[in-house]
Design a protein around this motif. Structure first.
Motif, PDB file in Angstrom:
ATOM      1  N   LEU A 110       0.430  -0.857  -0.027  1.00 20.69           N
ATOM      2  CA  LEU A 110       0.242   0.254  -0.155  1.00 20.69           C
ATOM      3  C   LEU A 110       0.864   1.556   0.320  1.00 20.69           C
ATOM      4  N   ASN A 111       1.996   0.973   0.534  1.00 23.66           N
ATOM      5  CA  ASN A 111       2.715   2.851   1.523  1.00 23.66           C
ATOM      6  C   ASN A 111       3.641   2.721  -0.912  1.00 23.66           C
ATOM      7  N   HIS A 112       3.937   1.951  -1.066  1.00 22.54           N
ATOM      8  CA  HIS A 112       4.209   1.880  -2.734  1.00 22.54           C
ATOM      9  C   HIS A 112       3.583   2.113  -3.796  1.00 22.54           C
ATOM     10  N   ASP A 113       2.036   1.352  -3.979  1.00 19.67           N
ATOM     11  CA  ASP A 113       1.721   2.009  -4.889  1.00 19.67           C
ATOM     12  C   ASP A 113       0.592   2.705  -4.642  1.00 19.67           C
ATOM     13  N   SER A 114       0.559   2.882  -3.149  1.00 23.77           N
ATOM     14  CA  SER A 114      -0.384   4.515  -3.396  1.00 23.77           C
ATOM     15  C   SER A 114       0.583   6.203  -3.569  1.00 23.77           C
ATOM     16  N   ALA A 115       1.692   5.180  -3.411  1.00 22.98           N
ATOM     17  CA  ALA A 115       1.929   6.865  -3.235  1.00 22.98           C
ATOM     18  C   ALA A 115       2.111   6.935  -4.615  1.00 22.98           C
ATOM     19  N   ILE A 116       2.653   5.647  -5.882  1.00 18.66           N
ATOM     20  CA  ILE A 116       2.751   5.950  -7.576  1.00 18.66           C
ATOM     21  C   ILE A 116       1.798   6.370  -7.870  1.00 18.66           C
ATOM     22  N   ALA A 117       0.465   5.420  -7.677  1.00 14.46           N
ATOM     23  CA  ALA A 117      -1.254   6.618  -7.625  1.00 14.46           C
ATOM     24  C   ALA A 117      -1.352   7.990  -7.239  1.00 14.46           C
ATOM     25  N   ALA A 118      -1.218   8.666  -6.135  1.00 14.54           N
ATOM     26  CA  ALA A 118      -1.035   9.833  -6.422  1.00 14.54           C
ATOM     27  C   ALA A 118      -0.236  10.298  -7.236  1.00 14.54           C
ATOM     28  N   ALA A 119       0.644  10.227  -7.732  1.00 18.33           N
ATOM     29  CA  ALA A 119       2.001  11.048  -8.639  1.00 18.33           C
ATOM     30  C   ALA A 119       1.196  10.708  -9.960  1.00 18.33           C
ATOM     31  N   ALA A 120       0.612   9.291 -10.266  1.00 21.25           N
ATOM     32  CA  ALA A 120      -0.575   9.071 -11.618  1.00 21.25           C
ATOM     33  C   ALA A 120      -1.444  10.115 -11.007  1.00 21.25           C
ATOM     34  N   SER A 121      -1.958  10.327 -10.813  1.00 24.18           N
ATOM     35  CA  SER A 121      -3.499  11.215 -10.336  1.00 24.18           C
ATOM     36  C   SER A 121      -3.268  12.897 -10.392  1.00 24.18           C
ATOM     37  N   THR A 153       8.992  13.434 -23.815  1.00 24.42           N
ATOM     38  CA  THR A 153       9.264  12.571 -22.789  1.00 24.42           C
ATOM     39  C   THR A 153      10.156  14.199 -21.921  1.00 24.42           C
ATOM     40  N   SER A 154      11.411  13.339 -21.609  1.00 28.35           N
ATOM     41  CA  SER A 154      12.284  14.280 -20.538  1.00 28.35           C
ATOM     42  C   SER A 154      12.096  14.082 -19.432  1.00 28.35           C
ATOM     43  N   ASP A 155      11.896  13.601 -18.179  1.00 28.46           N
ATOM     44  CA  ASP A 155      11.908  13.725 -16.776  1.00 28.46           C
ATOM     45  C   ASP A 155      10.926  14.652 -15.994  1.00 28.46           C
ATOM     46  N   LEU A 156       9.716  14.561 -17.284  1.00 25.02           N
ATOM     47  CA  LEU A 156       8.472  15.788 -16.872  1.00 25.02           C
ATOM     48  C   LEU A 156       7.758  15.217 -15.617  1.00 25.02           C
ATOM     49  N   ASP A 157       7.384  15.491 -14.832  1.00 21.68           N
ATOM     50  CA  ASP A 157       6.447  15.441 -13.597  1.00 21.68           C
ATOM     51  C   ASP A 157       5.475  16.707 -13.546  1.00 21.68           C
ATOM     52  N   GLU A 158       4.429  16.440 -13.022  1.00 16.13           N
ATOM     53  CA  GLU A 158       2.901  17.286 -12.870  1.00 16.13           C
ATOM     54  C   GLU A 158       3.505  18.867 -13.058  1.00 16.13           C
ATOM     55  N   TYR A 159       4.708  19.190 -12.094  1.00 11.64           N
ATOM     56  CA  TYR A 159       4.724  20.842 -12.812  1.00 11.64           C
ATOM     57  C   TYR A 159       5.240  21.116 -14.560  1.00 11.64           C
ATOM     58  N   ALA A 160       5.942  20.209 -14.569  1.00  6.87           N
ATOM     59  CA  ALA A 160       6.134  20.241 -15.917  1.00  6.87           C
ATOM     60  C   ALA A 160       5.227  20.184 -17.212  1.00  6.87           C
ATOM     61  N   ILE A 161       4.029  18.852 -16.686  1.00  9.46           N
ATOM     62  CA  ILE A 161       3.425  18.442 -17.573  1.00  9.46           C
ATOM     63  C   ILE A 161       1.961  20.027 -17.797  1.00  9.46           C
ATOM     64  N   ALA A 162       2.265  20.153 -16.468  1.00 10.65           N
ATOM     65  CA  ALA A 162       0.685  21.840 -16.362  1.00 10.65           C
ATOM     66  C   ALA A 162       2.075  22.887 -17.650  1.00 10.65           C
ATOM     67  N   THR A 165      11.057   8.511 -14.305  1.00 15.87           N
ATOM     68  CA  THR A 165      11.706   8.674 -13.909  1.00 15.87           C
ATOM     69  C   THR A 165      10.445   9.112 -12.535  1.00 15.87           C
ATOM     70  N   GLN A 166      10.098  10.560 -12.996  1.00 17.24           N
ATOM     71  CA  GLN A 166       9.486  10.975 -11.300  1.00 17.24           C
ATOM     72  C   GLN A 166       7.833  10.549 -11.620  1.00 17.24           C
ATOM     73  N   LEU A 167       8.030  10.068 -12.096  1.00 21.53           N
ATOM     74  CA  LEU A 167       6.276   8.886 -11.643  1.00 21.53           C
ATOM     75  C   LEU A 167       6.768   7.651 -11.043  1.00 21.53           C
ATOM     76  N   VAL A 168       7.600   6.680 -11.010  1.00 21.86           N
ATOM     77  CA  VAL A 168       8.073   5.083 -10.362  1.00 21.86           C
ATOM     78  C   VAL A 168       8.477   5.843  -8.946  1.00 21.86           C
ATOM     79  N   THR A 169       8.730   7.327  -9.275  1.00 19.39           N
ATOM     80  CA  THR A 169       9.575   7.388  -7.348  1.00 19.39           C
ATOM     81  C   THR A 169       9.170   8.561  -6.554  1.00 19.39           C
ATOM     82  N   GLY A 170       6.999   8.654  -7.317  1.00 21.85           N
ATOM     83  CA  GLY A 170       5.908   8.852  -5.998  1.00 21.85           C
ATOM     84  C   GLY A 170       6.678  10.737  -6.824  1.00 21.85           C
ATOM     85  N   SER A 171       6.818  11.275  -7.706  1.00 24.98           N
ATOM     86  CA  SER A 171       7.597  12.466  -7.728  1.00 24.98           C
ATOM     87  C   SER A 171       7.605  13.259  -6.529  1.00 24.98           C
ATOM     88  N   GLY A 172       9.038  12.627  -6.519  1.00 25.07           N
ATOM     89  CA  GLY A 172       9.642  13.185  -5.132  1.00 25.07           C
ATOM     90  C   GLY A 172       9.267  12.150  -3.323  1.00 25.07           C
TER      91      GLY A 172
END
Length: 465
Positions: free
Chosen positions: A157-168, A308-317, A331-338
């Motif tokens: 739960l700790n891992h998957d919820s972190a990734i799901a939150a970043a993905a959301s 592509t290229s090291d995107l996170d939610e801020y770069a996408i926005a 990278t930013q997704l699978v590490t929970g975006s920080g």
């Protein structure tokens, strides 16, 4: 990547993916019994000797706080927890290991040999959102059978919820533009599969990871990397080889050398039917505008642009106003975006006074300093809505559920008497998350830092039952 990978009609004559996301194949896994900490077994041994192991107990999974600045959490990994509980078995090899290390005594080994979780598990369904204190999962049974599951449940739960939150957060920033999960090379090979699954729940459309596609039925995509271009004598030769093999609907990578020259060559080779071009470096906002203009001038008005290229939610926005059709995130997704963990804990909140199955439950709670206190009692959870139908509070209680909240309860039965009763397709969790996020106040998806978008309210009952 073909245009079909972007959610567009597939090129005539080419086969579609064999199944939608969420199908997949049940893959056999070895025993999960050693995905645990040693002290779970030493506690078991001591409880067996003390005669308290069979006391009816209630454990709850919750987090005391969300990651700094996050407005909501996302439940991810519930389906994987159900698989792990089913496979929590102490086979001969596992028992031999415990015996050789003298981790527990022979009496405890005999007890473990017959272990099967026969209790009940309730929880927020996968894809649901949660807040500080939310009883994300409630595990009920004897102390002995419940305490053993702590580590593996939290690990998932700790891992998957972190990734799901970043993905959301990323999918909210992307809007209607599809997201491609491509982070397998940035994390452990098994974590990569779990991350793909959690990302799909959080709103990603596809993955590059074939193991995730095989196991969970997530649509998979992928065409070529810079190495393919560098292999050939010229960029034109590389593009021609790819088009000859994958068709004009493919995606050509155009930033190996000169982007403008590559775009021109790509259209010359594939024609105006070229499916997409991918940009993986540089000032993506500026380059995307230039590439869009160039494609249109060349008559390739239907050709899509993937960045592509090291995107996170801020770069996408920041690319919301750019002529971009899809994003690839790794990278930013699978590490929970920080924030690679959700900081969930598994705490005993109620237990019986004796091993008598009819003995009433009494609430228990940790009473320490430093912000690690917990609230005792077996809890229910409900989400109260305002007059507009928008969520306004997460309400938790330990007694009867108020009539006004009876139809807004969040926990569902997942395991009954040791049997899984709530297994579902992954698409169901993905769709649930989209509904749950849409039901939150609009500020939930703002990327500016803030407090949880819903307050948590407690309604206490002295019985704790």
């Amino acid at each position: 990547m073909n245009t079909a990978d972007l959610g567009l009609p597939k090129e005539e004559g080419r086969e579609a993916l064999p199944q939608k996301g969420g199908g997949g194949r049940r893959v056999g896994v070895p025993s999960t019994a050693l995905f645990t900490d040693q002290y779970e077994l030493t506690m078991l041994r001591a409880a067996l000797e003390a005669g308290t192991a069979e006391r009816r107990s209630v454990f709850e999974v919750f987090t005391r706080r969300l990651p700094n600045g996050r407005r909501y959490g996302v439940v991810g990994g519930t389906g994987r927890v159900l698989d792990a509980v089913e496979n929590f078995r102490f086979d001969t090899a596992v028992l031999d290991f415990l015996r050789e290390r003298e981790i527990v005594d022979e009496a405890t080994l005999q007890w473990l040999a017959g272990y099967r979780f026969r209790g009940d598990i309730w929880g927020y369904p996968e894809g649901e959102v949660y807040f500080p204190g939310s009883p994300i999962m409630r595990v009920e049974g004897t102390f002995a059978e419940c305490v053993l599951l702590e580590t593996v449940i939290l690990s998932i739960l700790n891992h998957d919820s972190a990734i799901a939150a970043a993905a959301s957060r990323m999918s909210a920033a992307a809007g209607d533009r599809p997201l491609i999960e491509m982070g397998a090379r940035r994390t452990h090979e098994l974590a990569a599969v779990a991350a793909s699954r959690a990302a799909y729940v959080g709103g990603f459309a596809t993955t590059s990871d074939l193991a995730a596609g095989f196991r969970y039925g997530i649509p998979t995509v992928g065409t070529s990397a810079h190495a393919f271009t560098l292999l050939h004598d010229s960029e034109r030769d590389a593009f021609q080889a790819q088009v000859n093999t994958l068709g004009r609907g493919t995606t050509l990578l155009v930033d190996t050398y000169d982007v403008a020259e590559a775009v021109r060559t790509a259209v010359e080779v594939a024609g105006t039917e070229l499916g997409a071009v991918r940009i993986d470096s540089g000032d993506l906002l500026l380059v995307a505008h230039r590439v869009r203009q160039q494609l249109d001038e060349l008559g390739a008005t239907g050709t899509k642009i993937v960045v592509t290229s090291d995107l996170d939610e801020y770069a996408i926005a920041s690319l919301a106003a750019a002529p971009v059709d899809a994003y690839g995130v790794g990278t930013q997704l699978v590490t929970g975006s920080g924030h690679p963990t959700s900081s969930m804990v598994y705490k005993l909140v109620a237990r019986a006074e004796s091993a008598d199955p009819k003995a009433p439950l009494v609430p228990v709670a940790k009473r320490s300093t430093g912000g690690k206190t917990s609230v005792g009692g077996r809890k229910w959870a409900a989400r109260r809505l305002d007059s507009y139908g928008v969520a306004e509070a997460e309400v938790l209680g330990t007694g009867p559920v108020p009539a006004g909240l009876a139809d807004r309860q969040l926990l569902v039965e997942l395991v009954k008497g040791g049997d899984v009763v709530a297994r579902e397709p992954l698409d169901a969790a993905r769709e649930r998350h989209a509904r749950a996020r849409a039901g939150l106040p609009m500020s939930a998806t703002q990327l500016s830092r803030g407090e949880p978008v819903l307050p948590t309210e407690y309604l206490h009952d002295s019985s704790g039952s």
